[in-house]
Design an enzyme around this catalytic site. Sequence first.
Site, mmCIF file in Angstrom:
data_model
loop_
_atom_site.group_PDB
_atom_site.id
_atom_site.type_symbol
_atom_site.label_atom_id
_atom_site.label_comp_id
_atom_site.label_asym_id
_atom_site.label_seq_id
_atom_site.Cartn_x
_atom_site.Cartn_y
_atom_site.Cartn_z
ATOM 1 N N THR A 22 0.835 -1.196 0.000
ATOM 2 C CA THR A 22 0.000 0.000 0.000
ATOM 3 C C THR A 22 0.876 1.255 0.000
ATOM 4 O O THR A 22 2.095 1.165 -0.204
ATOM 5 C CB THR A 22 -1.030 -0.048 1.158
ATOM 6 O OG1 THR A 22 -1.947 1.031 0.994
ATOM 7 C CG2 THR A 22 -0.378 0.018 2.528
ATOM 8 N N LYS A 54 3.568 1.421 -4.000
ATOM 9 C CA LYS A 54 2.993 0.653 -5.113
ATOM 10 C C LYS A 54 3.805 0.762 -6.401
ATOM 11 O O LYS A 54 3.891 -0.206 -7.162
ATOM 12 C CB LYS A 54 1.539 1.062 -5.340
ATOM 13 C CG LYS A 54 0.643 0.633 -4.176
ATOM 14 C CD LYS A 54 -0.798 1.060 -4.364
ATOM 15 C CE LYS A 54 -1.602 0.698 -3.103
ATOM 16 N NZ LYS A 54 -3.018 1.010 -3.232
ATOM 17 N N GLY A 98 -4.174 12.459 -8.340
ATOM 18 C CA GLY A 98 -3.112 11.638 -7.771
ATOM 19 C C GLY A 98 -2.717 10.551 -8.751
ATOM 20 O O GLY A 98 -3.506 9.646 -9.045
ATOM 21 N N ALA A 99 -1.509 10.672 -9.293
ATOM 22 C CA ALA A 99 -1.040 9.714 -10.313
ATOM 23 C C ALA A 99 -0.019 8.747 -9.719
ATOM 24 O O ALA A 99 0.885 8.273 -10.403
ATOM 25 C CB ALA A 99 -0.445 10.465 -11.505
ATOM 26 N N GLY A 100 -0.183 8.455 -8.424
ATOM 27 C CA GLY A 100 0.698 7.472 -7.776
ATOM 28 C C GLY A 100 0.199 6.051 -8.041
ATOM 29 O O GLY A 100 -0.508 5.806 -9.023
ATOM 30 N N ALA A 131 -2.003 3.930 -6.531
ATOM 31 C CA ALA A 131 -3.438 3.652 -6.580
ATOM 32 C C ALA A 131 -4.090 4.417 -7.717
ATOM 33 O O ALA A 131 -4.909 3.865 -8.465
ATOM 34 C CB ALA A 131 -4.076 4.010 -5.240
ATOM 35 N N PRO A 161 5.036 16.885 -11.882
ATOM 36 C CA PRO A 161 4.837 16.933 -13.338
ATOM 37 C C PRO A 161 5.478 15.756 -14.077
ATOM 38 O O PRO A 161 4.919 15.282 -15.071
ATOM 39 C CB PRO A 161 5.483 18.272 -13.752
ATOM 40 C CG PRO A 161 6.298 18.718 -12.597
ATOM 41 C CD PRO A 161 5.770 18.052 -11.374
#
Lengths: 263, 263
Positions: free
Chosen positions: A69, A73, A134-136, A138, A161
């Site tokens: 988590t 990730k 949020g482009a992590g 998840a 970015p």
Amino acid sequence: MTEIGGATRVYALLGDPIAQVRAPGLLNPVLARRGTDAVLVPVHAPPADLTQVVRGLQRVANLDGMLVTVPHKAAALDLADRASDRARLAGSANALRREPDGTWTADTFDGDGFVRGLAGAGHHPRGRRACVVGAGGAGSAIAVALLDAGVAHLHLSDTDPDRLETLRRRLSAAYPGRVGATARPRLADADLAVNATPLGLRPDDPPPFAVAELPAHAVVADIIMTPAETLLLAQARARGLRAHPGEPMLAHQIDAYLDFFGL
Amino acid sequence: MTEIGGATRVYALLGDPIAQVRAPGLLNPVLARRGTDAVLVPVHAPPADLTQVVRGLQRVANLDGMLVTVPHKAAALDLADRASDRARLAGSANALRREPDGTWTADTFDGDGFVRGLAGAGHHPRGRRACVVGAGGAGSAIAVALLDAGVAHLHLSDTDPDRLETLRRRLSAAYPGRVGATARPRLADADLAVNATPLGLRPDDPPPFAVAELPAHAVVADIIMTPAETLLLAQARARGLRAHPGEPMLAHQIDAYLDFFGL
């Protein structure tokens, strides 16, 4: 739950922070009910130590898998020997499995769990315009699953970015003409807005985006599970928007985890 | 036992093999009765991977300690930053604790647990002649504790001459005139003979020594806990000798572990 003995098989759930994780409390009772002698244990791995922790756990002969988590990730994908297409496309993994030959396979169930949970609550995303903040790990997995589920358009935003552009380019190649990205969330024409940042885990976090900018029919979804009612969801409800909490995403992943691990 | 959640503190028990270990089944119910949110998990660490496994676990921020069993007790001492006097003298550790500053302290409770268990069964070793077979981690710790408990003479044996001589030299310096060592066990004048080898863990293991060579009043003790009745103990009983099983050594260590870990 199951009594732990010497023959118990071990699964680790890696995160930082760790105290808020819900998967052990959901998965262990399922294992116990099935009579499976296995246990999921929380493992607090600080980011600087993740590689050393995972490399150590991969040598533990009675440890058959890991769940992953926030914030590990993306890094987890690089610690496996191979990955599913959707995990590679998302650039993110939330589950690692030991194969019989000792190598490790990565997959991600976040996106699928999220879409199933959303659909189960009556908010099927097909044909809708979605905004994922949020482009992590998840967020990437959720973006892939929303595109696979048929959203008309997906807008991504992130404060980093480089991370945003990397994901935008990969998704645009796979789903041409359906993906946009800007640093600030594009909320004005969104039917669905998703918080996929960790904002909301800590009591003093600001909301991840401004619900005031959304149209009145929008659904606001949060992936945060603890607390169940985040500031974002409270603000959405106060504005009369439909609010979708984090719990269903995990609940809909439990069966997928069990299948993936062969339990 | 306790439900495992995200805030549960983790302890690892390292061994190879691991399926036979009894400590999780003994310690976890004690923790649950006390309402302590902590769990002891079996960790199967092959010898070649021990260092990598321990270095990984030492970086896990919610892991506060490790217990160590066969065959890792000597190696565990070198993976701590400091050790108790008895652990250094034995050259062996069976418990490692994380200190508030992140360093690790080693101690050994095998010897103390063994002597308490023996005395509790009416076989106090003071003034007796003892023969300890096996100069590995447990045997070394038991030898130190028997000398501290006042045996008149302690004889060590081991099939590894270097290991045997290293321990003999260290113990002779600390307890002059009371320690002997030979490759073959010296059983003819022993009041107490202790199996401190892993022989007996596997069903086809030969007995670690010949009970026929012991005097008729001797006590035969085994440190093997699974099976409870080893071939050695069965042979001792068949000859009319008093047999002392492995379980009391562990049972008498549980409180010491809890104290050591501050639980």
